[in-house]
Design an enzyme around this catalytic site. Structure first.
Site, PDB file in Angstrom:
ATOM      1  N   LEU A  27       0.816  -1.207   0.000  1.00  0.00           N
ATOM      2  CA  LEU A  27       0.000   0.000   0.000  1.00  0.00           C
ATOM      3  C   LEU A  27       0.848   1.254   0.000  1.00  0.00           C
ATOM      4  O   LEU A  27       0.397   2.311  -0.435  1.00  0.00           O
ATOM      5  CB  LEU A  27      -0.930   0.006   1.217  1.00  0.00           C
ATOM      6  CG  LEU A  27      -1.984  -1.097   1.258  1.00  0.00           C
ATOM      7  CD1 LEU A  27      -2.769  -1.024   2.560  1.00  0.00           C
ATOM      8  CD2 LEU A  27      -2.924  -0.996   0.073  1.00  0.00           C
ATOM      9  N   GLY A  28       2.049   1.180   0.500  1.00  0.00           N
ATOM     10  CA  GLY A  28       2.906   2.361   0.542  1.00  0.00           C
ATOM     11  C   GLY A  28       4.188   2.035   1.279  1.00  0.00           C
ATOM     12  O   GLY A  28       4.325   0.977   1.895  1.00  0.00           O
TER      13      GLY A  28
ATOM     14  N   MET B  23      10.628   4.688   7.355  1.00  0.00           N
ATOM     15  CA  MET B  23      10.673   3.775   8.495  1.00  0.00           C
ATOM     16  C   MET B  23      10.286   2.355   8.136  1.00  0.00           C
ATOM     17  O   MET B  23      10.695   1.411   8.801  1.00  0.00           O
ATOM     18  CB  MET B  23       9.756   4.279   9.612  1.00  0.00           C
ATOM     19  CG  MET B  23      10.340   5.399  10.444  1.00  0.00           C
ATOM     20  SD  MET B  23       9.237   5.824  11.799  1.00  0.00           S
ATOM     21  CE  MET B  23       9.184   4.278  12.697  1.00  0.00           C
TER      22      MET B  23
ATOM     23  N   LYS C 201       1.637  -2.448   8.989  1.00  0.00           N
ATOM     24  CA  LYS C 201       2.854  -1.657   8.875  1.00  0.00           C
ATOM     25  C   LYS C 201       4.005  -2.391   9.529  1.00  0.00           C
ATOM     26  O   LYS C 201       3.919  -2.831  10.666  1.00  0.00           O
ATOM     27  CB  LYS C 201       2.667  -0.286   9.519  1.00  0.00           C
ATOM     28  CG  LYS C 201       3.933   0.564   9.468  1.00  0.00           C
ATOM     29  CD  LYS C 201       3.670   2.038   9.707  1.00  0.00           C
ATOM     30  CE  LYS C 201       3.260   2.357  11.108  1.00  0.00           C
ATOM     31  NZ  LYS C 201       3.197   3.813  11.354  1.00  0.00           N
TER      32      LYS C 201
ATOM     33  N   ASP D 157       0.664  15.200  13.792  1.00  0.00           N
ATOM     34  CA  ASP D 157       0.936  15.063  12.354  1.00  0.00           C
ATOM     35  C   ASP D 157      -0.380  14.995  11.585  1.00  0.00           C
ATOM     36  O   ASP D 157      -0.598  14.104  10.757  1.00  0.00           O
ATOM     37  CB  ASP D 157       1.787  13.827  12.073  1.00  0.00           C
ATOM     38  CG  ASP D 157       2.514  13.913  10.731  1.00  0.00           C
ATOM     39  OD1 ASP D 157       2.635  15.034  10.195  1.00  0.00           O
ATOM     40  OD2 ASP D 157       2.957  12.874  10.218  1.00  0.00           O
TER      41      ASP D 157
END
Length: 752
Positions: free
Chosen positions: A21-22, A26, A43, A137
């Site tokens: 997905l991306g 990191m 993630k 953020d």
């Protein structure tokens, strides 16, 4: 969504990985499916960062903070393991675009949509602040759009206002353009809920106008304008102006609270009351039609993905070639890299030693080796024998790379021949061309005349590849290169040539990505080393063209006969005299070492970049401490740092007594790539010309990369380029360059 890459694991923590997905600095975000069938965004922190106690502490805190926030407009945390060797967390998957994607693709959002967006995000922030946290953020990339409302994601830098242990005073953390003035100044102790309100104001102004309220430009310019300038709110609808001006007040105490924002947006607008048409109540349509269609397309793409059961296979008993998919639940497998014992079911990594059986979802592609589609199970009768040949420099100046390729091919052939169900036996010939063109041609004529040979792995040097290409073409003998990437070779003229690495001049791409996105270099000196001929010139020209007019590029040429300390000292002094903050060297390791020492003596502290021609142990020994910090673009990875290559690394160490050197794993993949083409044809039809054609139809995902024909050249891969850094008399693998520099395509969730 992007396909998984060769270095990606098959599964983690009981989740089957389906797509990328991306990716960011990191780690990587995957689309995953749980054993129960639900989708998640998973993630994973990169191993290099996970080794840093500070990064691991930040990730552990992200897990803790995400679990404390419960709200319909915050993506919920499903599972996590912050203590795994590669820490990970899984959140619910939202098949919609980020706000950044939506504005980029469809333009500014309608006023009614922005009201709903703001009200729901204010509600989400109310829950964040209610948990004693500050998000810190809030930006368009961290907001996903779903049919029933927005979702806030990514608590990677969220913290309690009084928590300063992990964020030092003076450090700017967050995304410029959406930071509060107190964040821009690095005043960590002043950052509280009002900081999120300022960021929300920036986000809403961007959503309704398509422009950042403090303008475009560099991060530094954006931070200065945030602190000193008033926001540009031209284009903001009149009813929103008072609220946004309040949110964007320079003083934190002058900004409204999130509850006040929510009330103002829920009660405003042409229809007046929340819950009426256009006001966006929960469950009602609130997005413009174009975005609704986009979400529908993405949802349909996700529904078309295979079920977990379609990609699972039983364990083979000895576990060779397998990487477990993990899972702490009863009956599940062990999380990759987290320890624990294997259980009854495992996932095969596509392209690993035994994983060729599962490539492209075909768990029995070996059975196609027989005309009737049945597999030979080792019964009576010998299997047909097909021969592959390795041609490489095994005793000349390039012997390290040649031997690595020979060893990688041997491991692949041995493993394939150990499998039951195969339709043929692979035989191997190994030929040493010593890195000489005439010797290479002699070997090529010999192999061309040997009708048993179906494909050649090699040669391993550019000079030998150029010398033999026409001979192999005349014989219609596939020439599958591993470490060679010849430029300007026409696929129409030489269809036998299959380059399993990008050509050398494309190594400019990782260098440019690092200069622009990581080093943020403004003045770069390009050193064209004439001793390297066209290669250096092409790399330097590619970097210069890509950097373009927005950055200063200064070109220098190092003469081919420059061989004095004075010449390198003068070059280094010209770099510092030009005020450069980065340098790219196009030459080889020996002259790079001399330049490294001269640059250190001249006091140059900017970024220093080169290609794999410098990423050599001899550079480290010659440059000494001056090598530290140099960055290298390569077409090979470090398999020891790749989960999918774990079994290969173990087998290589056991057989050859050392870690796999550069291009060993890539040669292993190239062999399996050829074997897959042979198998799909069957032993009876695997003639040379047929193999040439079938290689162009074969899509193979290995332990290092995906190999498939690009249709525009002799390339079978385009993006298999990586970055290494010299540190402590060793080369440290950083990863795929798009991931390291944050230039990978964004998916439907934010990159870590």
């Amino acid at each position: 969504m992007e396909p998984l890459r060769g270095a990606d694991p098959a599964g983690i923590g009981g989740y089957r990985l389906l797509r990328r997905l991306g990716a960011g600095g990191m780690g990587v975000v995957y689309l995953a499916r749980s054993t129960g069938g639900s989708l998640a965004a998973l993630k994973v922190i990169r191993a290099g960062h996970a080794d840093d106690p500070g990064f691991r502490a930040r990730f552990r805190r992200e897990v803790e903070t995400a679990g404390r926030v419960v709200n319909p407009w915050v993506v919920p945390l499903l599972d996590a393991d912050p203590d795994a060797s590669s820490p990970w967390l899984a959140t619910a998957f939202v098949p919609g675009p980020s706000l950044a994607e939506a504005v980029e693709e469809c333009g500014p959002l309608p006023y009614a949509t922005v009201r709903v967006l703001g009200a729901r995000l204010a509600e989400a922030l109310d829950a964040v602040h209610g948990a004693g946290l500050v998000h810190r953020d809030v930006k368009p990339g961290n907001v996903l759009l779903a049919v029933d409302g927005p979702r806030m994601i990514d608590f990677g830098i969220a913290r309690m206002p009084e928590d300063t242990a992990l964020t030092a005073s003076g450090m700017v953390v967050g995304s410029p353009g959406f930071l509060s003035p107190e964040q821009a100044r690095g005043r960590g102790r002043e950052i509280g809920p009002a900081s999120d309100v300022f960021s929300l104001g920036c986000l809403l102004a961007y959503a309704v106008t398509g422009e950042r309220p403090f303008g475009p430009g560099s991060a530094a310019e954006s931070l200065v304008r945030t602190v000193h300038d008033e926001p540009d709110l031209d284009g903001v609808p009149e009813p929103l102006l008072p609220l946004l001006r309040g949110c964007l007040a320079k003083e934190a105490g002058a900004r409204p609270g999130v509850a006040e924002i929510r009330r103002a947006l829920d009660g405003a607008g042409p229809r007046g009351e929340a819950g009426e048409e256009g006001a966006g109540p929960r469950g009602e349509a609130w997005l413009p039609e174009a975005l609704t269609r986009l979400i529908a397309r993405r949802s349909a793409a996700v529904l078309a993905l295979p079920d977990v059961s379609a990609t699972e296979v039983p364990a083979t008993g000895d576990g060779a070639g397998e990487v477990t998919a993990g899972g702490g639940s009863p009956g599940g497998a062990t999380a990759a890299g987290s320890g624990g014992s294997p259980t009854r079911r495992r996932f095969l990594v596509l392209g690993s030693a035994a994983g060729v059986l599962a490539a492209a979802g075909s768990a029995a592609w070996w059975t196609t080796g027989r005309p009737d589609g049945t597999a030979d199970r080792g019964g009576s009768g010998a299997l047909p024998r097909l021969t592959l040949a390795v041609q490489a420099d095994l005793s000349g100046s390039g012997r390290a790379t040649g031997r690595a390729q020979e060893n990688g091919v041997r491991l692949a052939v041995d493993r394939l021949n150990s499998l039951t169900g195969r339709g043929f036996e692979l035989a191997l010939q190994v030929h040493d061309d010593r890195g000489g063109a005439s010797r290479a041609q002699e070997i090529a004529r010999q192999l061309a005349a040997d009708g048993r040979v179906r494909a050649v792995l090699g040669p391993s040097t550019d000079a030998c590849a150029k010398a033999t290409l026409a001979l192999y073409q005349a014989a219609l003998l596939p020439m599958v290169s591993v470490s060679v990437g010849l430029d300007d070779v026409s696929a129409a003229t030489y269809p036998v040539y299959a380059a399993t690495r990008p050509n050398e001049t494309t190594l400019a791409a990782p260098l440019v990505a690092y200069l622009v996105h990581t080093a943020e270099a403004r003045r770069t000196v390009l050193v064209d080393d004439a001793a390297e001929g066209d290669f250096s010139w092409h790399v330097c020209s590619g970097v210069a063209e890509a950097l373009g007019p927005r950055r200063t590029v200064i070109r220098r040429t190092l003469a081919a006969d420059a061989d004095t300390d004075g010449a390198f000292r003068a070059l280094a002094e010209s770099v510092t005299g030009a005020g450069a903050d980065a340098l790219v060297f196009g030459g080889g390791y020996a002259r790079a070492a001399r330049l490294a020492r001269a640059l250190r003596a001249a006091g140059f502290s900017g970024a220093r970049l080169a290609t794999e021609r410098v990423c050599d142990a001899r550079f480290l020994s010659s440059a000494g401490d001056a090598a530290d910090g140099w960055l290298f673009a390569t077409a090979y990875l470090d398999p020891a740092r790749v989960t999918a290559a774990k079994s290969f690394v173990t087998a290589y160490r056991a057989r050859f007594g050392t870690a796999p050197p550069p291009y060993a794993a890539e040669a292993y993949d190239a062999t399996l790539f050829v074997a897959r083409a042979l198998t799909s044809l069957g032993a009876d039809r695997a003639e040379r010309g047929a193999v040439v054609g079938r290689l162009r139809e074969t899509d193979y995902r290995g332990i290092t990369k995906r190999l498939h024909y690009t249709t525009s050249s002799t390339r079978y891969t385009l993006d298999a380029m990586y970055l290494f850094r010299a540190s402590g008399n060793a080369f440290r693998f950083l990863g795929q360059y798009q991931d390291v520099t944050g230039t990978a395509a964004a998916g439907s969730t934010a990159a870590p």
